[in-house]
Write a protein that holds these residues in place. Structure first.
Motif, PDB file in Angstrom:
ATOM      1  N   ASP A 173      45.468  37.467  83.660  1.00  7.74           N
ATOM      2  CA  ASP A 173      44.894  36.385  82.867  1.00  7.74           C
ATOM      3  C   ASP A 173      43.376  36.317  83.002  1.00  7.74           C
ATOM      4  OD1 ASP A 173      44.341  34.060  81.515  1.00  7.74           O
ATOM      5  OD2 ASP A 173      45.562  32.761  82.763  1.00  7.74           O
ATOM      6  N   THR A 174      42.675  36.843  81.989  1.00  5.24           N
ATOM      7  CA  THR A 174      41.208  36.750  81.992  1.00  5.24           C
ATOM      8  C   THR A 174      40.730  35.326  81.737  1.00  5.24           C
ATOM      9  OG1 THR A 174      41.108  37.290  79.622  1.00  5.24           O
ATOM     10  CG2 THR A 174      40.952  39.131  81.192  1.00  5.24           C
TER      11      THR A 174
ATOM     12  N   SER B 188      31.827  29.507  83.911  1.00  5.50           N
ATOM     13  CA  SER B 188      32.760  29.182  84.989  1.00  5.50           C
ATOM     14  C   SER B 188      33.588  30.400  85.381  1.00  5.50           C
ATOM     15  CB  SER B 188      33.686  28.021  84.582  1.00  5.50           C
ATOM     16  OG  SER B 188      32.949  26.874  84.280  1.00  5.50           O
ATOM     17  N   SER B 189      32.915  31.537  85.467  1.00  9.72           N
ATOM     18  CA  SER B 189      33.498  32.810  85.912  1.00  9.72           C
ATOM     19  C   SER B 189      34.479  33.414  84.928  1.00  9.72           C
ATOM     20  CB  SER B 189      34.197  32.636  87.280  1.00  9.72           C
ATOM     21  OG  SER B 189      33.297  32.176  88.249  1.00  9.72           O
ATOM     22  N   ARG B 190      34.538  32.911  83.694  1.00 14.35           N
ATOM     23  CA  ARG B 190      35.461  33.429  82.693  1.00 14.35           C
ATOM     24  C   ARG B 190      34.685  33.961  81.489  1.00 14.35           C
ATOM     25  NH1 ARG B 190      39.212  28.708  81.193  1.00 14.35           N
ATOM     26  NH2 ARG B 190      37.186  27.716  80.951  1.00 14.35           N
ATOM     27  N   PRO B 191      35.217  34.988  80.779  1.00 13.88           N
ATOM     28  CA  PRO B 191      34.477  35.619  79.687  1.00 13.88           C
ATOM     29  C   PRO B 191      34.613  34.863  78.357  1.00 13.88           C
ATOM     30  CG  PRO B 191      36.541  36.773  80.039  1.00 13.88           C
ATOM     31  CD  PRO B 191      36.473  35.714  81.105  1.00 13.88           C
ATOM     32  N   PHE B 192      33.497  34.669  77.692  1.00 14.69           N
ATOM     33  CA  PHE B 192      33.446  34.030  76.384  1.00 14.69           C
ATOM     34  C   PHE B 192      32.671  34.921  75.421  1.00 14.69           C
ATOM     35  CE2 PHE B 192      34.544  30.484  78.975  1.00 14.69           C
ATOM     36  CZ  PHE B 192      35.053  29.490  78.163  1.00 14.69           C
ATOM     37  N   THR B 193      33.073  34.876  74.143  1.00 17.17           N
ATOM     38  CA  THR B 193      32.342  35.606  73.109  1.00 17.17           C
ATOM     39  C   THR B 193      32.359  34.795  71.818  1.00 17.17           C
ATOM     40  OG1 THR B 193      32.025  37.809  72.137  1.00 17.17           O
ATOM     41  CG2 THR B 193      34.257  36.914  72.085  1.00 17.17           C
ATOM     42  N   ASN B 194      31.421  35.095  70.950  1.00 13.27           N
ATOM     43  CA  ASN B 194      31.345  34.382  69.669  1.00 13.27           C
ATOM     44  C   ASN B 194      32.367  34.959  68.685  1.00 13.27           C
ATOM     45  OD1 ASN B 194      29.208  32.698  70.471  1.00 13.27           O
ATOM     46  ND2 ASN B 194      27.695  34.260  69.957  1.00 13.27           N
TER      47      ASN B 194
ATOM     48  N   ALA C  97      31.210  30.110  70.786  1.00 10.82           N
ATOM     49  CA  ALA C  97      31.758  30.901  71.875  1.00 10.82           C
ATOM     50  C   ALA C  97      33.190  30.478  72.165  1.00 10.82           C
ATOM     51  CB  ALA C  97      30.904  30.743  73.126  1.00 10.82           C
ATOM     52  N   ASN C  98      34.094  31.455  72.181  1.00 16.24           N
ATOM     53  CA  ASN C  98      35.506  31.221  72.479  1.00 16.24           C
ATOM     54  C   ASN C  98      35.901  32.012  73.721  1.00 16.24           C
ATOM     55  OD1 ASN C  98      37.418  30.448  69.529  1.00 16.24           O
ATOM     56  ND2 ASN C  98      35.243  30.125  69.816  1.00 16.24           N
ATOM     57  N   LEU C  99      36.809  31.455  74.498  1.00 15.59           N
ATOM     58  CA  LEU C  99      37.319  32.111  75.697  1.00 15.59           C
ATOM     59  C   LEU C  99      38.093  33.378  75.329  1.00 15.59           C
ATOM     60  CD1 LEU C  99      37.883  31.979  78.795  1.00 15.59           C
ATOM     61  CD2 LEU C  99      39.917  30.629  78.233  1.00 15.59           C
ATOM     62  N   LEU C 100      37.835  34.473  76.025  1.00 11.42           N
ATOM     63  CA  LEU C 100      38.617  35.703  75.897  1.00 11.42           C
ATOM     64  C   LEU C 100      39.768  35.604  76.890  1.00 11.42           C
ATOM     65  CD1 LEU C 100      35.641  38.219  75.702  1.00 11.42           C
ATOM     66  CD2 LEU C 100      37.275  37.768  73.865  1.00 11.42           C
ATOM     67  N   ASP C 101      40.967  35.326  76.383  1.00  7.83           N
ATOM     68  CA  ASP C 101      42.043  34.827  77.225  1.00  7.83           C
ATOM     69  C   ASP C 101      43.313  35.664  77.079  1.00  7.83           C
ATOM     70  OD1 ASP C 101      43.720  33.310  78.759  1.00  7.83           O
ATOM     71  OD2 ASP C 101      43.497  31.459  77.606  1.00  7.83           O
ATOM     72  N   THR C 102      43.469  36.683  77.930  1.00  8.28           N
ATOM     73  CA  THR C 102      44.688  37.489  77.886  1.00  8.28           C
ATOM     74  C   THR C 102      45.900  36.705  78.383  1.00  8.28           C
ATOM     75  OG1 THR C 102      44.295  38.400  80.103  1.00  8.28           O
ATOM     76  CG2 THR C 102      43.400  39.623  78.213  1.00  8.28           C
ATOM     77  N   GLY C 103      45.670  35.547  78.986  1.00  7.20           N
ATOM     78  CA  GLY C 103      46.750  34.690  79.435  1.00  7.20           C
ATOM     79  C   GLY C 103      47.234  33.717  78.389  1.00  7.20           C
ATOM     80  N   ALA C 104      46.700  33.788  77.187  1.00  2.00           N
ATOM     81  CA  ALA C 104      47.171  32.973  76.070  1.00  2.00           C
ATOM     82  C   ALA C 104      48.009  33.864  75.159  1.00  2.00           C
ATOM     83  CB  ALA C 104      46.007  32.377  75.292  1.00  2.00           C
TER      84      ALA C 104
ATOM     85  N   VAL D 175      40.473  33.359  72.130  1.00  2.58           N
ATOM     86  CA  VAL D 175      40.930  34.638  71.602  1.00  2.58           C
ATOM     87  C   VAL D 175      42.093  35.077  72.481  1.00  2.58           C
ATOM     88  CG1 VAL D 175      40.295  36.999  70.998  1.00  2.58           C
ATOM     89  CG2 VAL D 175      38.562  35.178  70.925  1.00  2.58           C
ATOM     90  N   GLY D 176      43.303  35.116  71.924  1.00  2.00           N
ATOM     91  CA  GLY D 176      44.498  35.357  72.728  1.00  2.00           C
ATOM     92  C   GLY D 176      45.236  36.628  72.366  1.00  2.00           C
ATOM     93  N   GLY D 177      46.470  36.707  72.838  1.00  2.00           N
ATOM     94  CA  GLY D 177      47.250  37.925  72.741  1.00  2.00           C
ATOM     95  C   GLY D 177      47.517  38.406  71.333  1.00  2.00           C
ATOM     96  N   THR D 178      47.658  37.502  70.368  1.00  2.00           N
ATOM     97  CA  THR D 178      47.938  37.940  69.001  1.00  2.00           C
ATOM     98  C   THR D 178      46.745  38.642  68.365  1.00  2.00           C
ATOM     99  OG1 THR D 178      47.451  35.671  68.275  1.00  2.00           O
ATOM    100  CG2 THR D 178      49.785  36.299  68.511  1.00  2.00           C
ATOM    101  N   PHE D 179      45.554  38.449  68.924  1.00  2.00           N
ATOM    102  CA  PHE D 179      44.385  39.227  68.501  1.00  2.00           C
ATOM    103  C   PHE D 179      44.345  40.544  69.266  1.00  2.00           C
ATOM    104  CE2 PHE D 179      40.029  40.642  69.121  1.00  2.00           C
ATOM    105  CZ  PHE D 179      39.474  40.574  67.851  1.00  2.00           C
ATOM    106  N   PHE D 180      44.414  40.480  70.590  1.00  2.00           N
ATOM    107  CA  PHE D 180      44.244  41.674  71.416  1.00  2.00           C
ATOM    108  C   PHE D 180      45.299  42.739  71.133  1.00  2.00           C
ATOM    109  CE2 PHE D 180      42.292  38.469  74.425  1.00  2.00           C
ATOM    110  CZ  PHE D 180      40.988  38.889  74.217  1.00  2.00           C
ATOM    111  N   ARG D 181      46.529  42.350  70.774  1.00  2.00           N
ATOM    112  CA  ARG D 181      47.591  43.334  70.596  1.00  2.00           C
ATOM    113  C   ARG D 181      47.370  44.250  69.401  1.00  2.00           C
ATOM    114  NH1 ARG D 181      52.828  39.798  68.462  1.00  2.00           N
ATOM    115  NH2 ARG D 181      51.877  38.964  66.570  1.00  2.00           N
TER     116      ARG D 181
END
Length: 376
Positions: free
Chosen positions: A75-76, A173-179, A189-196, A258-264
Motif C-alpha cells: 500500500d503506497t 506525509s511520506s506518501r506519493p502524490f501527483t497531479n 494533487a491526488n494520492l498514488l494509492d495502490t491500497g485503494a 489514483v487507485g487500482g482501477t487506474f494502475f491495472r
C-alpha cells in the motif's frame, strides 16, 4: 444467528477510519530510541507472487519475526506498516518488528510498526492481515505487474519502452502524490494509492464534469460518523500526465486517489529513488475482469465473510433472493470458514462459474438454499 461485528470499510485500504493514521508520518512514535529499519537478504530480481484481491489489490505473504505468517496489502497510500493487534498486542500503539520477510528472501528489519484492530489488520487466515507501507516500500524501486500477478523490487523497465509514460510525484506525509486531470481540467494533487481497490474522485469533481456516467453498482461504507452508500461508475478522459486509460471504474468518495482501477491498465513502476512513476500500457486488457461485487452485486463483511452487509437491488444476488443481514453457511458446498473473505470473492469473480448455491440463515432465523444464476 450469531452476533455480527461492526464493519469499517470494504474496498479502500486508506479508508476514513484509517485515514488520519495513515497520513501521519510519525503515528505516535519517534525519538532517539526509535529503530531506523534496514533491508537485507534476498534477490530483488526474483519476483514475489501476489494474490490480486478484487483484481486490483496486491496481497503478499510475509513472515514476521521469524514465525508469524501474514497476508499483507502492498500500500503506497500508507505512510507506515500495520500489523494486527490480536497477534502483536499494544492496540493503537507501536510494536517492535525484528524482521518482515517476503518469499524472495527480502527482509525489512529493526523497525516499529503500528498495531491496530481494523478491517486490514485481521488475525485470521483468508483476510487482510496487515499493510506494508511506505516505510518499507521506499527502500526499493517497485514494479507492480497486474497482468502476471507479480511484484518485483526493482525497475523491470530500466532499458525503457517505446510506449512508456513517466509521471513525477512529490511526498506529503511520506506518501506519493501527483497531479491528475479529468476532461483536461486539473484536479490538483491526488494520492498514488495502490491500497485503494478503486480510483476515487469526489462528488465535487464529478459535478464539474460534462460526462454523466451511469452507476454500475454500489456498496456501503462505514465511517466514524455512521454509514453511507457509495457509487461506482465508469469514467473516461481521466489522466495522470500523459497516461490516459480509455475507461476506468471510479468510486465517488470523500477524498480523491489514483487507485487500482487506474494502475491495472499499466505495468506500473514506482521509482522511489527518482520520485517518478513509470507506466507501460498493457497490449490487451484480458486480465481486467469484474470484481465479485460488481459481477454479483453482493457485498460481504470484510471482518466476517459469513455476513452479507449489502445487496445491490436488481443484481443477480438480489434476483436470487439474498438480502442484507443473511448469514452465509456455505457456497457451492464449501464452508464459509474455509473460504474466508479472499476465497468467497475469488469464487464470485470466477467467470467459469455461472451458478452459485448459497446455504444461508435468514434474518428470521430460517435456514434456506438460495441459488444465484449469472446471466451473460
Amino acid at each position: 444467528m450469531k452476533q455480527k461485528p461492526n464493519v469499517l470499510i470494504i474496498f479502500s485500504i486508506t479508508a476514513t477510519i484509517l485515514f488520519l493514521l495513515l497520513s501521519l508520518g510519525g503515528c505516535g512514535g519517534g525519538g532517539d530510541d526509535t529503530p531506523n529499519g534496514y533491508t537485507s537478504g534476498g534477490n530483488i530480481h526474483t519476483p514475489v507472487e501476489v494474490k490480486l484481491v478484487h483484481g486490483t489489490l496486491f496481497v503478499v505473504r510475509a513472515v514476521v519475526n521469524g514465525s508469524i505468517t501474514l497476508d499483507m496489502v502492498v500500500d503506497t497510500g500508507a505512510s507506515r506498516t500495520y500489523v494486527p493487534a490480536a497477534i502483536f498486542g499494544n492496540l493503537d500503539g507501536e510494536v517492535y518488528i525484528s524482521s518482515l520477510c517476503l518469499e524472495n528472501g527480502i527482509c525489512f528489519n529493526n523497525f516499529m510498526a503500528w498495531s491496530s484492530d481494523s478491517a486490514f489488520t485481521h488475525s485470521k487466515d483468508g483476510y487482510f492481515n496487515g499493510i506494508i507501507g511506505m516505510d518499507f516500500l521506499r527502500n526499493f524501486d517497485i514494479t507492480f505487474d497486474y497482468k502476471s500477478e507479480l511484484i518485483y523490487f526493482y525497475d523491470t523497465l530500466e532499458n525503457g519502452s517505446s510506449d512508456l509514460v513517466t509521471i513525477p510525484f512529490h511526498y506529503e506525509s511520506s506518501r506519493p502524490f501527483t497531479n491528475i486531470s479529468i476532461e483536461g481540467i486539473s484536479q490538483g494533487a491526488n494520492l498514488l494509492d495502490t491500497g485503494a481497490a478503486y480510483t476515487r474522485i469526489t462528488s465535487v469533481m464529478l459535478d464539474s464534469l460534462s460526462q454523466m456516467p451511469d452507476v454500475i453498482f454500489k456498496s456501503v461504507v462505514f465511517t466514524l460518523n455512521g454509514s453511507e452508500i457509495v457509487e461506482y461508475m465508469p469514467l473516461t478522459d481521466y489522466c495522470s500526465g500523459m497516461a490516459c486509460p480509455d475507461e476506468i471504474i471510479v468510486q465517488i468518495g470523500s477524498w480523491p486517489a489514483v487507485g487500482g482501477t487506474f494502475f491495472r491498465e499499466y505495468l506500473t513502476i514506482f521509482r522511489f529513488s527518482e520520485k517518478t512513476v513509470k507506466l507501460d500500457r498493457y497490449n490487451d486488457r484480458s486480465h481486467i475482469k469484474e470484481s465479485g461485487i460488481q459481477r454479483t452485486g453482493l457485498q460481504i463483511n470484510i471482518y466476517d465473510a459469513s455476513d452479507i452487509i449489502y445487496v445491490n437491488e436488481g443484481s443477480f444476488a438480489w434476483a436470487g433472493g439474498l438480502r442484507e443481514g443473511y448469514e452465509i453457511i456455505s457456497v457451492n458446498g464449501i464452508p464459509i470458514d474455509s473460504l474466508g473473505y479472499f476465497g468467497i470473492y475469488e469464487l464470485l469473480a470466477d467467470t467459469s462459474i455461472n451458478e452459485y448455491q448459497f446455504l444461508v440463515v435468514t434474518t428470521d432465523g430460517d435456514t434456506e438454499d438460495v441459488t444465484i444464476s449469472i446471466q451473460s
